[in-house]
Motif scaffolding. Structure first.
Motif, PDB file in Angstrom:
ATOM      1  N   ALA A  49       0.924  -1.293  -0.091  1.00  0.00           N
ATOM      2  CA  ALA A  49      -0.112   0.073   0.010  1.00  0.00           C
ATOM      3  C   ALA A  49       1.026   1.437  -0.107  1.00  0.00           C
ATOM      4  N   GLU A  50       1.807   1.300   0.697  1.00  0.00           N
ATOM      5  CA  GLU A  50       2.844   2.282   0.646  1.00  0.00           C
ATOM      6  C   GLU A  50       3.437   2.507  -0.407  1.00  0.00           C
ATOM      7  N   GLU A  51       3.890   1.630  -0.962  1.00  0.00           N
ATOM      8  CA  GLU A  51       4.634   1.598  -2.418  1.00  0.00           C
ATOM      9  C   GLU A  51       3.515   2.185  -3.591  1.00  0.00           C
ATOM     10  N   ILE A  52       2.525   1.544  -3.481  1.00  0.00           N
ATOM     11  CA  ILE A  52       1.358   2.278  -4.529  1.00  0.00           C
ATOM     12  C   ILE A  52       1.174   3.669  -4.286  1.00  0.00           C
ATOM     13  N   LEU A  53       1.210   4.347  -3.201  1.00  0.00           N
ATOM     14  CA  LEU A  53       0.895   5.630  -2.728  1.00  0.00           C
ATOM     15  C   LEU A  53       2.540   6.544  -3.210  1.00  0.00           C
ATOM     16  N   ALA A  54       3.337   5.971  -2.769  1.00  0.00           N
ATOM     17  CA  ALA A  54       4.867   6.504  -3.083  1.00  0.00           C
ATOM     18  C   ALA A  54       4.971   6.810  -4.539  1.00  0.00           C
ATOM     19  N   LEU A  55       4.601   5.764  -5.411  1.00  0.00           N
ATOM     20  CA  LEU A  55       4.669   5.830  -6.730  1.00  0.00           C
ATOM     21  C   LEU A  55       3.673   6.552  -7.764  1.00  0.00           C
ATOM     22  N   GLY A  56       2.755   7.164  -6.904  1.00  0.00           N
ATOM     23  CA  GLY A  56       1.866   7.895  -7.755  1.00  0.00           C
ATOM     24  C   GLY A  56       0.577   7.296  -7.816  1.00  0.00           C
ATOM     25  N   GLY A  57       0.244   5.946  -7.297  1.00  0.00           N
ATOM     26  CA  GLY A  57      -1.025   5.232  -7.442  1.00  0.00           C
ATOM     27  C   GLY A  57      -2.034   5.811  -6.289  1.00  0.00           C
ATOM     28  N   ALA A  58      -3.172   5.107  -6.119  1.00  0.00           N
ATOM     29  CA  ALA A  58      -4.152   5.471  -5.446  1.00  0.00           C
ATOM     30  C   ALA A  58      -4.727   4.378  -4.554  1.00  0.00           C
ATOM     31  N   ILE A  59      -5.366   4.648  -3.369  1.00  0.00           N
ATOM     32  CA  ILE A  59      -6.127   3.496  -2.561  1.00  0.00           C
ATOM     33  C   ILE A  59      -7.296   4.420  -2.574  1.00  0.00           C
ATOM     34  N   VAL A  60      -8.697   3.505  -2.945  1.00  0.00           N
ATOM     35  CA  VAL A  60      -9.944   4.042  -2.747  1.00  0.00           C
ATOM     36  C   VAL A  60     -10.898   3.020  -2.027  1.00  0.00           C
ATOM     37  N   SER A  61     -11.798   3.366  -1.514  1.00  0.00           N
ATOM     38  CA  SER A  61     -12.664   2.661  -0.586  1.00  0.00           C
ATOM     39  C   SER A  61     -14.089   3.643  -0.780  1.00  0.00           C
ATOM     40  N   GLU A  62     -15.286   2.945  -0.591  1.00  0.00           N
ATOM     41  CA  GLU A  62     -16.491   3.610  -0.378  1.00  0.00           C
ATOM     42  C   GLU A  62     -17.028   3.520   1.164  1.00  0.00           C
ATOM     43  N   LEU A  63     -16.186   2.615   1.650  1.00  0.00           N
ATOM     44  CA  LEU A  63     -16.433   2.733   3.245  1.00  0.00           C
ATOM     45  C   LEU A  63     -15.911   3.693   4.245  1.00  0.00           C
ATOM     46  N   ARG A  64     -16.424   3.903   5.324  1.00  0.00           N
ATOM     47  CA  ARG A  64     -15.925   5.036   6.207  1.00  0.00           C
ATOM     48  C   ARG A  64     -14.716   4.483   6.890  1.00  0.00           C
ATOM     49  N   TRP A  65     -13.947   5.396   7.563  1.00  0.00           N
ATOM     50  CA  TRP A  65     -12.581   5.295   8.315  1.00  0.00           C
ATOM     51  C   TRP A  65     -13.104   4.509   9.268  1.00  0.00           C
ATOM     52  N   GLY A  66     -12.104   3.452   9.636  1.00  0.00           N
ATOM     53  CA  GLY A  66     -12.195   2.540  10.828  1.00  0.00           C
ATOM     54  C   GLY A  66     -13.022   1.353  10.500  1.00  0.00           C
ATOM     55  N   ARG A  67     -13.548   1.083   9.399  1.00  0.00           N
ATOM     56  CA  ARG A  67     -14.430   0.150   8.867  1.00  0.00           C
ATOM     57  C   ARG A  67     -13.332  -1.304   8.717  1.00  0.00           C
ATOM     58  N   PHE A  68     -13.804  -2.222   9.483  1.00  0.00           N
ATOM     59  CA  PHE A  68     -12.686  -3.429   9.137  1.00  0.00           C
ATOM     60  C   PHE A  68     -13.497  -4.301   8.296  1.00  0.00           C
ATOM     61  N   PRO A  69     -12.783  -5.476   7.517  1.00  0.00           N
ATOM     62  CA  PRO A  69     -13.590  -6.312   6.835  1.00  0.00           C
ATOM     63  C   PRO A  69     -14.589  -7.127   7.139  1.00  0.00           C
ATOM     64  N   ARG A  70     -15.558  -7.119   6.532  1.00  0.00           N
ATOM     65  CA  ARG A  70     -16.746  -8.218   6.962  1.00  0.00           C
ATOM     66  C   ARG A  70     -17.008  -8.863   5.948  1.00  0.00           C
ATOM     67  N   ARG A  71     -17.361 -10.127   5.841  1.00  0.00           N
ATOM     68  CA  ARG A  71     -17.599 -10.957   4.680  1.00  0.00           C
ATOM     69  C   ARG A  71     -18.748 -10.446   4.201  1.00  0.00           C
ATOM     70  N   ARG A  72     -19.726  -9.970   4.882  1.00  0.00           N
ATOM     71  CA  ARG A  72     -20.838  -9.436   3.999  1.00  0.00           C
ATOM     72  C   ARG A  72     -20.880  -8.211   3.052  1.00  0.00           C
ATOM     73  N   ILE A  73     -19.858  -7.576   3.422  1.00  0.00           N
ATOM     74  CA  ILE A  73     -19.464  -6.074   2.559  1.00  0.00           C
ATOM     75  C   ILE A  73     -19.144  -6.683   1.087  1.00  0.00           C
ATOM     76  N   PHE A  74     -18.126  -7.651   1.035  1.00  0.00           N
ATOM     77  CA  PHE A  74     -17.524  -7.796  -0.355  1.00  0.00           C
ATOM     78  C   PHE A  74     -18.690  -8.322  -1.394  1.00  0.00           C
TER      79      PHE A  74
END
Length: 80
Positions: A49-74
């Motif tokens: 994740a750090e390398e993606i950002l460092a090289l100009g890529g992006a990380i996106v999510s439609e979920l709110r901050w602090g949201r941990f993975p849950r099976r039903r989300i996927f």
């Protein structure tokens, strides 16, 4: 040489490999997370994740901050 944009979920396996391949080729990559933008999942992909950002890529999510993975989300995120 054709330039492609890799967009993937950064999950274990082929997703992580796609992002790593893009970074190695100095090509753009975007990770779409099924967690909050501040929750790296899986944890072993923190450096990726750090390398993606460092090289100009992006990380996106439609979920709110602090949201941990849950099976039903996927399924909701993929439209299944």
């Amino acid at each position: 040489m054709r330039r492609l944009l890799i967009i993937s979920g950064m999950a274990r396996g082929v997703d992580s490999c796609a992002h790593k391949g893009a970074l190695a080729a100095r090509m753009p990559t975007v990770a779409v997370w099924g967690t909050g933008i501040d929750v790296v999942y899986p944890k072993e992909n923190k450096k990726l994740a750090e390398e993606i950002l460092a090289l100009g890529g992006a990380i996106v999510s439609e979920l709110r901050w602090g949201r941990f993975p849950r099976r039903r989300i996927f399924p909701a995120a993929t439209g299944f």
